[in-house]
Design a protein around this motif. Structure first.
Motif, PDB file in Angstrom:
ATOM      1  N   GLY A 138       0.818  -1.212   0.000  1.00 47.95           N
ATOM      2  CA  GLY A 138       0.000   0.000   0.000  1.00 47.95           C
ATOM      3  C   GLY A 138       0.846   1.253   0.000  1.00 47.95           C
ATOM      4  O   GLY A 138       1.811   1.381  -0.761  1.00 47.95           O
ATOM      5  N   PRO A 139       0.551   2.196   0.881  1.00 49.70           N
ATOM      6  CA  PRO A 139       1.308   3.460   0.902  1.00 49.70           C
ATOM      7  C   PRO A 139       2.742   3.297   1.399  1.00 49.70           C
ATOM      8  O   PRO A 139       3.544   4.227   1.281  1.00 49.70           O
ATOM      9  CB  PRO A 139       0.491   4.336   1.862  1.00 49.70           C
ATOM     10  N   PHE A 140       3.077   2.129   1.941  1.00 51.79           N
ATOM     11  CA  PHE A 140       4.436   1.892   2.437  1.00 51.79           C
ATOM     12  C   PHE A 140       5.320   1.212   1.392  1.00 51.79           C
ATOM     13  O   PHE A 140       6.485   0.931   1.661  1.00 51.79           O
ATOM     14  CB  PHE A 140       4.384   1.021   3.698  1.00 51.79           C
ATOM     15  N   SER A 141       4.775   0.956   0.214  1.00 48.22           N
ATOM     16  CA  SER A 141       5.530   0.250  -0.820  1.00 48.22           C
ATOM     17  C   SER A 141       6.634   1.132  -1.384  1.00 48.22           C
ATOM     18  O   SER A 141       6.529   2.362  -1.414  1.00 48.22           O
ATOM     19  CB  SER A 141       4.589  -0.187  -1.945  1.00 48.22           C
ATOM     20  N   TYR A 142       7.700   0.486  -1.825  1.00 54.72           N
ATOM     21  CA  TYR A 142       8.787   1.197  -2.482  1.00 54.72           C
ATOM     22  C   TYR A 142       8.451   1.527  -3.944  1.00 54.72           C
ATOM     23  O   TYR A 142       9.164   2.303  -4.574  1.00 54.72           O
ATOM     24  CB  TYR A 142      10.068   0.356  -2.458  1.00 54.72           C
ATOM     25  N   TYR A 143       7.391   0.914  -4.456  1.00 56.14           N
ATOM     26  CA  TYR A 143       7.125   1.005  -5.890  1.00 56.14           C
ATOM     27  C   TYR A 143       5.738   1.589  -6.158  1.00 56.14           C
ATOM     28  O   TYR A 143       4.766   1.266  -5.471  1.00 56.14           O
ATOM     29  CB  TYR A 143       7.226  -0.376  -6.545  1.00 56.14           C
ATOM     30  N   GLU A 144       5.686   2.431  -7.173  1.00 54.11           N
ATOM     31  CA  GLU A 144       4.409   2.995  -7.606  1.00 54.11           C
ATOM     32  C   GLU A 144       3.616   1.984  -8.431  1.00 54.11           C
ATOM     33  O   GLU A 144       2.418   1.831  -8.276  1.00 54.11           O
ATOM     34  CB  GLU A 144       4.652   4.252  -8.450  1.00 54.11           C
ATOM     35  N   ARG A 145       4.307   1.295  -9.305  1.00 56.26           N
ATOM     36  CA  ARG A 145       3.686   0.289 -10.174  1.00 56.26           C
ATOM     37  C   ARG A 145       4.779  -0.568 -10.771  1.00 56.26           C
ATOM     38  O   ARG A 145       5.965  -0.232 -10.689  1.00 56.26           O
ATOM     39  CB  ARG A 145       2.866   0.944 -11.292  1.00 56.26           C
ATOM     40  N   GLU A 146       4.375  -1.667 -11.384  1.00 57.77           N
ATOM     41  CA  GLU A 146       5.336  -2.534 -12.059  1.00 57.77           C
ATOM     42  C   GLU A 146       4.675  -3.183 -13.265  1.00 57.77           C
ATOM     43  O   GLU A 146       3.449  -3.333 -13.325  1.00 57.77           O
ATOM     44  CB  GLU A 146       5.883  -3.595 -11.107  1.00 57.77           C
ATOM     45  N   PHE A 147       5.493  -3.562 -14.240  1.00 53.46           N
ATOM     46  CA  PHE A 147       4.984  -4.194 -15.450  1.00 53.46           C
ATOM     47  C   PHE A 147       6.110  -4.989 -16.104  1.00 53.46           C
ATOM     48  O   PHE A 147       7.296  -4.785 -15.818  1.00 53.46           O
ATOM     49  CB  PHE A 147       4.433  -3.154 -16.435  1.00 53.46           C
ATOM     50  N   ILE A 148       5.724  -5.911 -16.966  1.00 52.01           N
ATOM     51  CA  ILE A 148       6.685  -6.727 -17.714  1.00 52.01           C
ATOM     52  C   ILE A 148       7.035  -6.000 -19.013  1.00 52.01           C
ATOM     53  O   ILE A 148       6.155  -5.464 -19.691  1.00 52.01           O
ATOM     54  CB  ILE A 148       6.106  -8.117 -18.007  1.00 52.01           C
ATOM     55  N   ALA A 149       8.314  -5.986 -19.352  1.00 54.79           N
ATOM     56  CA  ALA A 149       8.753  -5.259 -20.545  1.00 54.79           C
ATOM     57  C   ALA A 149       9.875  -6.022 -21.237  1.00 54.79           C
ATOM     58  O   ALA A 149      10.547  -6.862 -20.632  1.00 54.79           O
ATOM     59  CB  ALA A 149       9.222  -3.859 -20.171  1.00 54.79           C
ATOM     60  N   ASN A 150      10.061  -5.710 -22.505  1.00 53.83           N
ATOM     61  CA  ASN A 150      11.179  -6.236 -23.287  1.00 53.83           C
ATOM     62  C   ASN A 150      12.257  -5.163 -23.385  1.00 53.83           C
ATOM     63  O   ASN A 150      11.959  -4.004 -23.701  1.00 53.83           O
ATOM     64  CB  ASN A 150      10.718  -6.627 -24.691  1.00 53.83           C
ATOM     65  N   VAL A 164      14.300  -5.813 -12.869  1.00 53.54           N
ATOM     66  CA  VAL A 164      14.532  -7.083 -12.184  1.00 53.54           C
ATOM     67  C   VAL A 164      14.506  -8.218 -13.199  1.00 53.54           C
ATOM     68  O   VAL A 164      13.602  -8.298 -14.040  1.00 53.54           O
ATOM     69  CB  VAL A 164      13.457  -7.323 -11.104  1.00 53.54           C
ATOM     70  N   ARG A 165      15.501  -9.077 -13.100  1.00 54.49           N
ATOM     71  CA  ARG A 165      15.504 -10.313 -13.873  1.00 54.49           C
ATOM     72  C   ARG A 165      15.148 -11.450 -12.927  1.00 54.49           C
ATOM     73  O   ARG A 165      15.794 -11.629 -11.885  1.00 54.49           O
ATOM     74  CB  ARG A 165      16.874 -10.565 -14.496  1.00 54.49           C
ATOM     75  N   SER A 166      14.129 -12.209 -13.270  1.00 50.68           N
ATOM     76  CA  SER A 166      13.693 -13.319 -12.417  1.00 50.68           C
ATOM     77  C   SER A 166      13.671 -14.605 -13.224  1.00 50.68           C
ATOM     78  O   SER A 166      13.685 -14.586 -14.458  1.00 50.68           O
ATOM     79  CB  SER A 166      12.305 -13.036 -11.838  1.00 50.68           C
ATOM     80  N   ASN A 167      13.634 -15.735 -12.497  1.00 50.63           N
ATOM     81  CA  ASN A 167      13.585 -17.028 -13.182  1.00 50.63           C
ATOM     82  C   ASN A 167      12.140 -17.443 -13.411  1.00 50.63           C
ATOM     83  O   ASN A 167      11.200 -16.684 -13.131  1.00 50.63           O
ATOM     84  CB  ASN A 167      14.349 -18.090 -12.386  1.00 50.63           C
ATOM     85  N   GLU A 168      11.959 -18.658 -13.913  1.00 50.45           N
ATOM     86  CA  GLU A 168      10.608 -19.125 -14.237  1.00 50.45           C
ATOM     87  C   GLU A 168       9.740 -19.312 -13.005  1.00 50.45           C
ATOM     88  O   GLU A 168       8.512 -19.393 -13.107  1.00 50.45           O
ATOM     89  CB  GLU A 168      10.685 -20.440 -15.032  1.00 50.45           C
ATOM     90  N   HIS A 169      10.342 -19.367 -11.816  1.00 48.37           N
ATOM     91  CA  HIS A 169       9.581 -19.524 -10.574  1.00 48.37           C
ATOM     92  C   HIS A 169       9.273 -18.184  -9.917  1.00 48.37           C
ATOM     93  O   HIS A 169       8.706 -18.147  -8.822  1.00 48.37           O
ATOM     94  CB  HIS A 169      10.360 -20.407  -9.593  1.00 48.37           C
ATOM     95  N   GLY A 170       9.658 -17.087 -10.556  1.00 46.98           N
ATOM     96  CA  GLY A 170       9.383 -15.768 -10.006  1.00 46.98           C
ATOM     97  C   GLY A 170      10.387 -15.301  -8.984  1.00 46.98           C
ATOM     98  O   GLY A 170      10.148 -14.300  -8.293  1.00 46.98           O
ATOM     99  N   VAL A 171      11.496 -15.996  -8.859  1.00 48.98           N
ATOM    100  CA  VAL A 171      12.539 -15.610  -7.902  1.00 48.98           C
ATOM    101  C   VAL A 171      13.462 -14.589  -8.563  1.00 48.98           C
ATOM    102  O   VAL A 171      13.942 -14.810  -9.682  1.00 48.98           O
ATOM    103  CB  VAL A 171      13.345 -16.837  -7.434  1.00 48.98           C
ATOM    104  N   ASP A 172      13.691 -13.470  -7.865  1.00 46.66           N
ATOM    105  CA  ASP A 172      14.568 -12.432  -8.409  1.00 46.66           C
ATOM    106  C   ASP A 172      16.009 -12.922  -8.443  1.00 46.66           C
ATOM    107  O   ASP A 172      16.537 -13.415  -7.441  1.00 46.66           O
ATOM    108  CB  ASP A 172      14.472 -11.167  -7.562  1.00 46.66           C
ATOM    109  N   LEU A 173      16.644 -12.769  -9.598  1.00 46.07           N
ATOM    110  CA  LEU A 173      18.036 -13.180  -9.761  1.00 46.07           C
ATOM    111  C   LEU A 173      18.983 -11.986  -9.711  1.00 46.07           C
ATOM    112  O   LEU A 173      19.950 -11.984  -8.956  1.00 46.07           O
ATOM    113  CB  LEU A 173      18.203 -13.921 -11.094  1.00 46.07           C
ATOM    114  N   GLN A 174      18.737 -10.994 -10.524  1.00 43.85           N
ATOM    115  CA  GLN A 174      19.546  -9.775 -10.546  1.00 43.85           C
ATOM    116  C   GLN A 174      18.616  -8.572 -10.669  1.00 43.85           C
ATOM    117  O   GLN A 174      17.502  -8.681 -11.196  1.00 43.85           O
ATOM    118  CB  GLN A 174      20.548  -9.766 -11.718  1.00 43.85           C
ATOM    119  N   LYS A 175      19.098  -7.430 -10.189  1.00 41.45           N
ATOM    120  CA  LYS A 175      18.327  -6.194 -10.317  1.00 41.45           C
ATOM    121  C   LYS A 175      19.282  -5.013 -10.400  1.00 41.45           C
ATOM    122  O   LYS A 175      20.380  -5.032  -9.828  1.00 41.45           O
ATOM    123  CB  LYS A 175      17.358  -6.034  -9.150  1.00 41.45           C
ATOM    124  N   VAL A 176      18.859  -3.989 -11.121  1.00 42.07           N
ATOM    125  CA  VAL A 176      19.633  -2.747 -11.237  1.00 42.07           C
ATOM    126  C   VAL A 176      18.667  -1.570 -11.155  1.00 42.07           C
ATOM    127  O   VAL A 176      17.508  -1.676 -11.557  1.00 42.07           O
ATOM    128  CB  VAL A 176      20.426  -2.681 -12.563  1.00 42.07           C
TER     129      VAL A 176
END
Length: 314
Positions: A194-206, A234-246
């Motif tokens: 909610g209002p305590f989130s670090y993110y406004e929104r997220e989406f999948i992109a190429n 964020v790069r994640s695997n097929e299980h939704g686990v975050d692998l790398q992020k920048v």
């Protein structure tokens, strides 16, 4: 006796029509032809001028030629001596008078009617253009009115949100840490929801790593609405686990008409260093000029990632 009578009847029936009947038919037919040949073109020209129904000049010329030839043949002493010659073609008599009248009348009518018809079409085109301009002005006015109404509605919505937020905050302030509402709010804060989130929104992109983007920045298509934003990729695997992020900052739009293509396969572009952090198995390093050093020749440099738009509190 009977045979003699039959012979007399056959002789009488084979005699030509009486001159009186022929004169009577001629006195009706010739005036009708003349009237139709003269009044027909006049009527057609009148209809053309009033209603815009265009008749070929050749049709009017033929009717006029028939009328002139009939008048000459019937009332002006015949057509003997009349000749008409065009190249190797030479006509005489009624045909010469008819073809000659059609030839000269058509030449004159065609020029005049085509000029007037062109002028009429041009005037009609100007009227249509004026109507389109007026319609465009009307639509612009309607658009401005709608824009004003939308802005007014947006302002009213903001006022309602402000009043609701104030009402909500007043009620939250009355909660105690041990109350059910207080515990739920604390849980949201711990989970960064909610209002305590670090993110406004997220989406999948190429994304692609062309190497032309500065390190620490990214370029994006305008429809992603990322102008001035800072994002976490964020790069994640097929299980939704975050692998790398920048974390990178908006640097501008992707140039050209590429983003306008509905079948595009690219949303963002990253610099080489960030690409290397996300995909080390594909990128071995970066040259001094920022070019990408791929681990495989002709490697595909488009990848699917999760883009998280960072909130102002991050």
């Amino acid at each position: 006796m009977t045979e003699k009578k039959n012979k007399e009847d056959s002789v009488q029936s084979s005699e030509p029509e009486s001159p009186r009947f022929r004169r009577r038919s001629d006195s009706v037919a010739f005036p009708l032809i003349i009237i139709f040949g003269l009044l027909g073109p006049i009527a057609m020209l009148t209809v053309w001028q009033i209603y815009g129904y265009y008749y070929p000049p050749m049709l009017l010329s033929i009717l006029l030629g028939i009328a002139v030839a009939t008048i000459t043949y019937k009332y002006l002493g015949g057509t003997s001596g009349s000749e008409f010659k065009v190249g190797a073609l030479k006509l005489a008599g009624s045909s010469a008078l008819l073809i000659g009248t059609v030839y000269f009348a058509n030449s004159s009518l065609e020029v005049q009617m085509n000029i007037k018809d062109s002028v009429a079409k041009l005037e009609k085109a100007y009227v249509t253009i004026d109507q389109l301009k007026q319609e465009l002005r009307t639509r612009k006015t309607e658009k401005q009115i709608l824009k004003g109404e939308v802005e007014q509605l947006q302002a009213e919505i903001k006022q309602m949100e402000l009043k609701y937020s104030q009402f909500l905050l007043e009620n939250i302030k009355q909660l105690t840490p041990n109350s059910i509402g207080g515990q739920q709010i604390l849980e949201m804060a711990r989970k960064r929801e909610g209002p305590f989130s670090y993110y406004e929104r997220e989406f999948i992109a190429n994304i692609s790593i062309p190497g032309a983007v500065r390190d620490g920045f990214f370029s994006a298509c305008d429809d992603k609405e990322l102008k001035g934003e800072r994002v976490e990729i964020v790069r994640s695997n097929e299980h939704g686990v975050d692998l790398q992020k920048v974390n990178v900052t908006y640097n501008g739009s992707i140039s050209g008409d590429y983003c306008k293509n509905s079948a595009r396969k690219l949303d963002l572009q990253l610099g080489c260093e960030q690409g290397k952090q996300l995909f080390p198995e594909h990128i071995s390093g970066c040259s001094k000029s920022g070019d990408v050093l791929w681990t495989k020749t002709n490697a595909a440099n488009k990848f699917k990632v999760i883009v998280k738009v960072l909130a102002n509190n991050r």
